[in-house]
Design a protein around this motif. Structure first.
Motif, short mmCIF file in Angstrom:
data_model
loop_
_atom_site.label_atom_id
_atom_site.label_comp_id
_atom_site.label_asym_id
_atom_site.label_seq_id
_atom_site.Cartn_x
_atom_site.Cartn_y
_atom_site.Cartn_z
N GLU A 1 0.81 -1.22 0.00
CA GLU A 1 0.00 0.00 0.00
C GLU A 1 0.84 1.26 0.00
O GLU A 1 0.33 2.36 -0.28
CB GLU A 1 -0.95 -0.01 1.20
CG GLU A 1 -0.26 -0.08 2.54
CD GLU A 1 -1.24 -0.25 3.69
OE1 GLU A 1 -2.47 -0.31 3.44
OE2 GLU A 1 -0.79 -0.32 4.84
N ASP A 2 2.14 1.14 0.30
CA ASP A 2 3.03 2.31 0.29
C ASP A 2 3.60 2.60 -1.09
O ASP A 2 4.24 3.64 -1.29
CB ASP A 2 4.18 2.10 1.28
CG ASP A 2 3.70 2.04 2.72
OD1 ASP A 2 2.73 2.76 3.05
OD2 ASP A 2 4.27 1.26 3.51
N THR B 1 -0.93 -14.02 -9.27
CA THR B 1 -1.70 -14.27 -8.06
C THR B 1 -3.18 -14.31 -8.43
O THR B 1 -3.60 -13.71 -9.43
CB THR B 1 -1.47 -13.17 -6.99
OG1 THR B 1 -1.70 -11.88 -7.59
CG2 THR B 1 -0.04 -13.24 -6.46
N PHE B 2 -3.94 -15.02 -7.63
CA PHE B 2 -5.36 -15.19 -7.91
C PHE B 2 -6.15 -15.14 -6.61
O PHE B 2 -5.59 -15.31 -5.52
CB PHE B 2 -5.63 -16.55 -8.58
CG PHE B 2 -4.92 -16.74 -9.89
CD1 PHE B 2 -5.48 -16.27 -11.07
CD2 PHE B 2 -3.69 -17.38 -9.95
CE1 PHE B 2 -4.83 -16.44 -12.28
CE2 PHE B 2 -3.04 -17.55 -11.15
CZ PHE B 2 -3.61 -17.08 -12.32
N GLN C 1 2.31 -9.97 -7.58
CA GLN C 1 2.32 -10.24 -6.15
C GLN C 1 1.82 -9.01 -5.39
O GLN C 1 2.09 -7.88 -5.78
CB GLN C 1 3.74 -10.57 -5.68
CG GLN C 1 4.32 -11.82 -6.27
CD GLN C 1 5.63 -12.20 -5.59
OE1 GLN C 1 5.67 -12.36 -4.39
NE2 GLN C 1 6.68 -12.34 -6.39
N CYS C 2 1.12 -9.23 -4.30
CA CYS C 2 0.64 -8.11 -3.49
C CYS C 2 0.61 -8.53 -2.02
O CYS C 2 0.50 -9.71 -1.69
CB CYS C 2 -0.74 -7.64 -3.95
SG CYS C 2 -2.01 -8.91 -3.92
N ASP C 3 0.70 -7.56 -1.15
CA ASP C 3 0.80 -7.79 0.28
C ASP C 3 -0.60 -7.82 0.91
O ASP C 3 -1.26 -6.78 1.04
CB ASP C 3 1.63 -6.68 0.92
CG ASP C 3 1.75 -6.81 2.43
OD1 ASP C 3 1.47 -7.91 2.95
OD2 ASP C 3 2.10 -5.81 3.09
N ILE C 4 -1.05 -9.02 1.29
CA ILE C 4 -2.37 -9.14 1.92
C ILE C 4 -2.28 -9.08 3.45
O ILE C 4 -3.29 -9.26 4.14
CB ILE C 4 -3.09 -10.43 1.49
CG1 ILE C 4 -2.35 -11.68 2.00
CG2 ILE C 4 -3.25 -10.47 -0.02
CD1 ILE C 4 -3.15 -12.97 1.81
N PHE D 1 -5.46 -5.14 -0.21
CA PHE D 1 -5.21 -6.06 -1.32
C PHE D 1 -5.82 -7.41 -0.96
O PHE D 1 -5.79 -7.82 0.21
CB PHE D 1 -3.71 -6.26 -1.55
CG PHE D 1 -2.99 -5.02 -2.01
CD1 PHE D 1 -3.26 -4.47 -3.26
CD2 PHE D 1 -2.05 -4.41 -1.21
CE1 PHE D 1 -2.58 -3.33 -3.69
CE2 PHE D 1 -1.38 -3.27 -1.63
CZ PHE D 1 -1.64 -2.73 -2.87
N LEU D 2 -6.32 -8.12 -1.97
CA LEU D 2 -6.88 -9.44 -1.75
C LEU D 2 -6.30 -10.43 -2.75
O LEU D 2 -6.35 -10.22 -3.96
CB LEU D 2 -8.41 -9.42 -1.90
CG LEU D 2 -9.19 -8.58 -0.87
CD1 LEU D 2 -10.68 -8.65 -1.19
CD2 LEU D 2 -8.92 -9.04 0.55
#
Length: 335
Positions: free
Chosen positions: A138-139, A206-207, A300-303, A231-232
């Protein structure tokens, strides 16, 4: 009984949210266009509310009429929007401006809910951390490279700009599941013995299964989240062939011809598809916006924030989700 309005309720994600809202004993209002399909909205407990987001005066009359009879909604989940258009300007018109009209009207009518939940997309960030393949956080600074992603970002920024407005934003990665039509086309192609891949460089995908998005939304309501964006994803990272390999498995491992399309060829094809869509007035699955999405190498994302703050725990990994999805496609006669 608390009331909940789900816009875009006839769509893929919206219809699943409607079903869960009924299970959780909300008074459920399905916000749809007059032309929308009601195939997945047949439960008699669902209240249908036709909303014209394109015309502010009509929208104001519709919402004012509802308030006069039923009072305002306790929660609003805004799923309405477009993911493909023949004219790229329509992304901005529908995803951004119509969201703005909707929120402005709610404020004018004193109908601001406890939570205004906005279903956005990971595409608002665009090709971030493509060299390091580290999770987007998010940053990071959003750099959308699609008209779709930009329109969603503009809507996010508008919600965030309103002092005290109780928004919660969800940014899912690639969403799949029963009723979804783009991944269905992949399954149909594989059944017909052809599998396509894009580019030769490493791609981390990612999914998230649709029911896990629904889980996150209602956890956010339960936890009374406010003025946050999450993020999801299912928490795992997959290589480019993972999805198609799992589809093949569920289809009984049919033989396939694997076609790897160089990015330059895909770009030319997507531009031709744009031209054809403009001529035919019908949006296609492939277009220049979709090309930019397909060429992105890091998804890729940080959940972590959703896990820590909401208690989000994805129930489906890709193998489980694909299994359930393909079974649905078969049962419904799609495959």
């Amino acid at each position: 009984m608390e009331s909940i309005l789900i816009t875009g309720a006839s769509g893929f994600i919206g219809s699943f949210i409607v079903e869960e809202a009924l299970k959780q004993k909300f008074g459920v209002w399905a916000g749809i266009r007059s032309s929308s399909s009601r195939e997945y909205l047949r439960n008699r407990k669902i209240h249908i509310l036709e909303l014209d987001f394109a015309h502010p005066n009509e929208l104001r009359a519709q919402l004012s009429g509802h308030k006069g009879t039923y009072n305002k909604f306790d929660y609003i989940i805004h799923c309405a929007g477009v993911t493909k258009c023949t004219d790229k300007r329509d992304f901005d018109r529908v995803n951004y401006l119509q969201t703005k009209y909707f929120v402005d009207t709610l404020r004018e009518l004193n109908m601001i809910p406890k939570q205004f939940i906005y279903i956005s997309t990971l595409s608002v960030f665009g090709p971030v951390r493509e060299k390091t393949y580290q999770p987007i956080t998010e940053d990071d600074s959003p750099m959308p490279n699609t008209a779709y992603g930009l329109s969603k970002l503009k809507a996010e920024l508008y919600l965030q700009s309103i002092p005290g407005f109780p928004y919660v934003i969800y940014r899912p990665t690639g969403v799949y599941g029963p009723r979804e039509k783009d991944y269905y086309l992949m399954a149909k192609s594989i059944k017909q013995h052809t599998d396509f891949a894009v580019g030769f460089r490493r791609q981390d995908l990612t999914f998230i299964y649709v029911k896990d998005i629904v889980q996150a939304v209602f956890l956010g309501i339960e936890k009374q989240a406010c003025r946050r964006a999450y993020f999801l994803a299912d928490g795992q990272v997959y290589r480019s062939r993972a999805f198609s390999d799992l589809i093949r498995k569920e289809l009984g491992n049919p033989f396939v011809i694997r076609v790897v399309c160089p990015l330059i060829i895909l770009k030319v094809v997507s531009l031709l598809a744009d031209f054809w869509a403009m001529r035919s007035k019908k949006p296609g699955t492939l277009n220049s916006d979709k090309y930019n999405i397909m060429k992105q190498r890091n998804w890729q994302c940080d959940i972590g924030p959703a896990v820590r703050e909401l208690g989000f725990a994805p129930q489906y990994n890709l193998e489980q989700g694909v299994k359930e999805t393909i079974a649905w496609y078969k049962n419904e006669g799609w495959l």
